[in-house]
Design a protein around this motif. Structure first.
Motif, PDB file in Angstrom:
ATOM      1  N   ILE A 115     -32.408  24.484  -5.878  1.00 51.19           N
ATOM      2  CA  ILE A 115     -32.442  25.945  -5.947  1.00 51.19           C
ATOM      3  C   ILE A 115     -32.319  26.439  -7.395  1.00 51.19           C
ATOM      4  CG2 ILE A 115     -31.590  26.268  -3.603  1.00 51.19           C
ATOM      5  CD1 ILE A 115     -28.820  26.896  -4.794  1.00 51.19           C
ATOM      6  N   GLY A 116     -32.431  25.511  -8.346  1.00 54.20           N
ATOM      7  CA  GLY A 116     -32.512  25.919  -9.741  1.00 54.20           C
ATOM      8  C   GLY A 116     -31.239  25.830 -10.547  1.00 54.20           C
ATOM      9  N   ILE A 117     -30.175  25.256  -9.973  1.00 53.81           N
ATOM     10  CA  ILE A 117     -28.925  25.093 -10.713  1.00 53.81           C
ATOM     11  C   ILE A 117     -28.794  23.638 -11.141  1.00 53.81           C
ATOM     12  CG2 ILE A 117     -26.412  25.237 -10.647  1.00 53.81           C
ATOM     13  CD1 ILE A 117     -26.655  27.409  -8.551  1.00 53.81           C
ATOM     14  N   ARG A 158     -30.543  40.572 -10.480  1.00 55.38           N
ATOM     15  CA  ARG A 158     -29.851  39.327 -10.828  1.00 55.38           C
ATOM     16  C   ARG A 158     -29.937  39.084 -12.332  1.00 55.38           C
ATOM     17  NH1 ARG A 158     -29.993  35.454  -5.758  1.00 55.38           N
ATOM     18  NH2 ARG A 158     -30.307  37.043  -4.152  1.00 55.38           N
ATOM     19  N   LYS A 159     -31.124  39.269 -12.862  1.00 56.38           N
ATOM     20  CA  LYS A 159     -31.308  39.090 -14.307  1.00 56.38           C
ATOM     21  C   LYS A 159     -30.482  40.106 -15.087  1.00 56.38           C
ATOM     22  CE  LYS A 159     -36.087  37.450 -13.741  1.00 56.38           C
ATOM     23  NZ  LYS A 159     -37.514  37.755 -14.015  1.00 56.38           N
ATOM     24  N   ASP A 188     -26.654  36.846  -1.851  1.00 61.70           N
ATOM     25  CA  ASP A 188     -27.572  36.484  -0.766  1.00 61.70           C
ATOM     26  C   ASP A 188     -26.963  36.798   0.589  1.00 61.70           C
ATOM     27  OD1 ASP A 188     -29.917  35.037  -2.110  1.00 61.70           O
ATOM     28  OD2 ASP A 188     -28.176  34.060  -3.012  1.00 61.70           O
ATOM     29  N   PRO A 236     -33.838  32.798  -6.816  1.00 57.22           N
ATOM     30  CA  PRO A 236     -32.915  31.899  -7.516  1.00 57.22           C
ATOM     31  C   PRO A 236     -31.525  32.508  -7.581  1.00 57.22           C
ATOM     32  CG  PRO A 236     -34.365  33.006  -9.077  1.00 57.22           C
ATOM     33  CD  PRO A 236     -34.875  33.344  -7.717  1.00 57.22           C
ATOM     34  N   PRO A 237     -30.487  31.670  -7.586  1.00 58.83           N
ATOM     35  CA  PRO A 237     -29.124  32.202  -7.718  1.00 58.83           C
ATOM     36  C   PRO A 237     -28.940  32.926  -9.049  1.00 58.83           C
ATOM     37  CG  PRO A 237     -29.117  29.867  -7.100  1.00 58.83           C
ATOM     38  CD  PRO A 237     -30.518  30.202  -7.493  1.00 58.83           C
ATOM     39  N   LEU A 294     -34.377  40.353  -7.403  1.00 56.94           N
ATOM     40  CA  LEU A 294     -34.523  39.478  -8.563  1.00 56.94           C
ATOM     41  C   LEU A 294     -34.199  40.187  -9.877  1.00 56.94           C
ATOM     42  CD1 LEU A 294     -35.399  36.686  -9.638  1.00 56.94           C
ATOM     43  CD2 LEU A 294     -37.738  37.561  -9.731  1.00 56.94           C
ATOM     44  N   ASP A 320     -29.819  21.462  -7.464  1.00 61.57           N
ATOM     45  CA  ASP A 320     -30.993  21.322  -8.331  1.00 61.57           C
ATOM     46  C   ASP A 320     -32.239  21.892  -7.641  1.00 61.57           C
ATOM     47  OD1 ASP A 320     -32.261  20.093 -10.800  1.00 61.57           O
ATOM     48  OD2 ASP A 320     -33.367  19.034  -9.246  1.00 61.57           O
ATOM     49  N   TYR A 359     -28.704  30.643 -11.979  1.00 57.71           N
ATOM     50  CA  TYR A 359     -29.957  30.114 -12.527  1.00 57.71           C
ATOM     51  C   TYR A 359     -30.267  30.746 -13.877  1.00 57.71           C
ATOM     52  CZ  TYR A 359     -35.022  29.479 -13.017  1.00 57.71           C
ATOM     53  OH  TYR A 359     -36.281  29.189 -13.505  1.00 57.71           O
TER      54      TYR A 359
END
Length: 402
Positions: A85-87, A186-187, A172, A217-218, A183, A83, A221
């Motif tokens: 790290i955004g998951i 990733r998107k 990572d 963020p992973p 970033l 949580d 995310y």
């Protein structure tokens, strides 16, 4: 007696890195070959306290069979860390595995039929390649630059391979290159996975070991469809010997993972799970990780400085912001397997790059690990490698003149 092996037995061979590590057990060898955490950073005193507490409080229960999904307090602690790290996940989306390597193997069992296609970074994690080769998978490699997998190339590969099962990525501080997927990529990876209806296997053993730059963020995310299967481990942030990792995925996937894990080992080590959970209850694991990061940053900086000082000028290398590895690219004519042999004669070990390419495409690369050697060993070891490289390049120039 006639050979009774299954057909898949011919697809399995020993890990090149593991075989190299056998050679480096000699005390006089300076080894940059493995991906070993620094053993002096293992929290020995705290682990002793946690072990005693588990045995005192849980007694025989800590040594008994357990549920396949894993010890609930440990899974809750993992949920809390993710949580941060955004998951966002809940208990039914987590299963504990015997290291992240088991998670990779179970993924192959769950998703791969003979001839199925995996799209991966080029190069990629050797042990994942070996695990997936058991299922006679087809590997499609995607070029990388210093910002990770290139999305235009990924889209082209997806167009060319419409039956792809999943994209395997280490976003990572990638093994072996140390690179990080930026970033925007990733998107874009999520967008492409949705557009071409493929899964993403996000392998993140190193993400917590960021010692410079800005945390990202992973990939998971950005996942709104449940198509990212996220793997991680305690091996690099706690201890590898306890063999604890985890899978975070949609419940539909987790149910199948649990069923397959039951055929493999029933459950991961009950005692190790309770020890780890107790450690996280009694101590601040984030403070422990900060200690690790400080040491690895210092060693990474030392290695880069020594590469600049001792290596030939016509080489390039990655500049990681975390993790355990530096990736070196030599002139195209140089075979790093030969460099490995010559380095070992000088009591220093590296890993040649070719095993990290699933289709064996590039010979002029090598991987260096900085986490498990002192600054003094790094300086001496890199100096020896530099001497080998200078000698090899001089020989090649001499041959070209003839």
């Amino acid at each position: 007696m006639h050979n009774k092996f299954a057909k898949r037995a011919s697809l399995v061979k020993s890990s090149e890195t593991r075989e190299i590590l056998k050679v480096t057990e000699r005390p006089e060898v300076i080894s940059f070959a493995g991906g070993l955490p620094a053993p002096e950073l293992f929290p020995m005193v705290e682990l002793n306290v946690a072990c005693e507490a588990v045995l005192k409080e849980d007694g025989p229960a800590s040594l008994q069979y357990s549920t396949t999904e894993g010890y609930i307090p440990l899974r809750n602690a993992i949920i809390k860390r993710m949580d941060a790290i955004g998951i966002q996940a809940h208990l039914q989306q987590i299963v504990i595995t015997s290291g992240s390597q088991q998670a990779i193997d179970l993924t192959g069992k769950l998703f791969l039929d003979e001839g199925d296609t995996i799209i991966c970074e080029s190069p990629t994690y050797l042990a994942a390649v070996n695990a997936f080769k058991v299922y006679n998978a087809n590997f499609v490699e995607v070029e990388m630059d210093e910002d990770g997998m290139m999305m235009e190339a990924l889209e082209k590969r997806l167009q060319e391979n419409p039956q792809t099962k999943f994209i395997y990525t280490i976003p990572d501080f990638q093994n072996p290159t140390g690179r990080t997927l930026k970033l925007e990529r990733r998107k874009r990876m999520i967008e492409l996975a949705s557009q071409y209806d493929v899964l993403i296997l996000e392998d993140n053993p190193y993400g917590a070991i960021r010692f410079s730059g800005t945390a990202l963020p992973p990939v998971k995310y950005f996942d709104t469809e449940g198509r990212v299967i996220y793997l991680s481990t305690f091996s690099k942030i706690f201890t590898p010997g306890l063999r604890l990792g985890w899978i975070c995925a949609d419940e539909v996937f987790i149910e199948k993972y649990v069923a397959f894990k039951q055929t493999a080992d029933l459950h991961s080590d009950s005692f190790a799970q309770r020890i780890t959970a107790k450690y996280m209850e009694l101590y601040d694991i984030e403070a422990h990780i900060e200690k690790i990061k400080a040491v690895y940053k210092e060693r990474c900086i030392t290695m880069i400085s020594c590469i600049d000082q001792f290596f030939p000028e016509n080489i390039s290398y990655s500049k990681p912001e975390g993790g355990l590895f530096i990736w070196v690219e030599l002139p195209a004519s140089v075979d790093s397997s030969k460099i490995f042999v010559e380095c070992l004669k000088n009591n220093v070990a590296i890993v040649p790059g070719i095993p990290f390419f699933p289709n064996g495409t590039q010979k002029n690369t090598l991987r260096l690990n900085y986490s498990n050697t002192t600054k003094e060993q790094i300086r001496e070891g890199i100096k020896r490698i530099g001497e080998v490289l200078h000698h090899e390049l001089k020989q090649e120039q001499h041959l070209l003149k003839q």
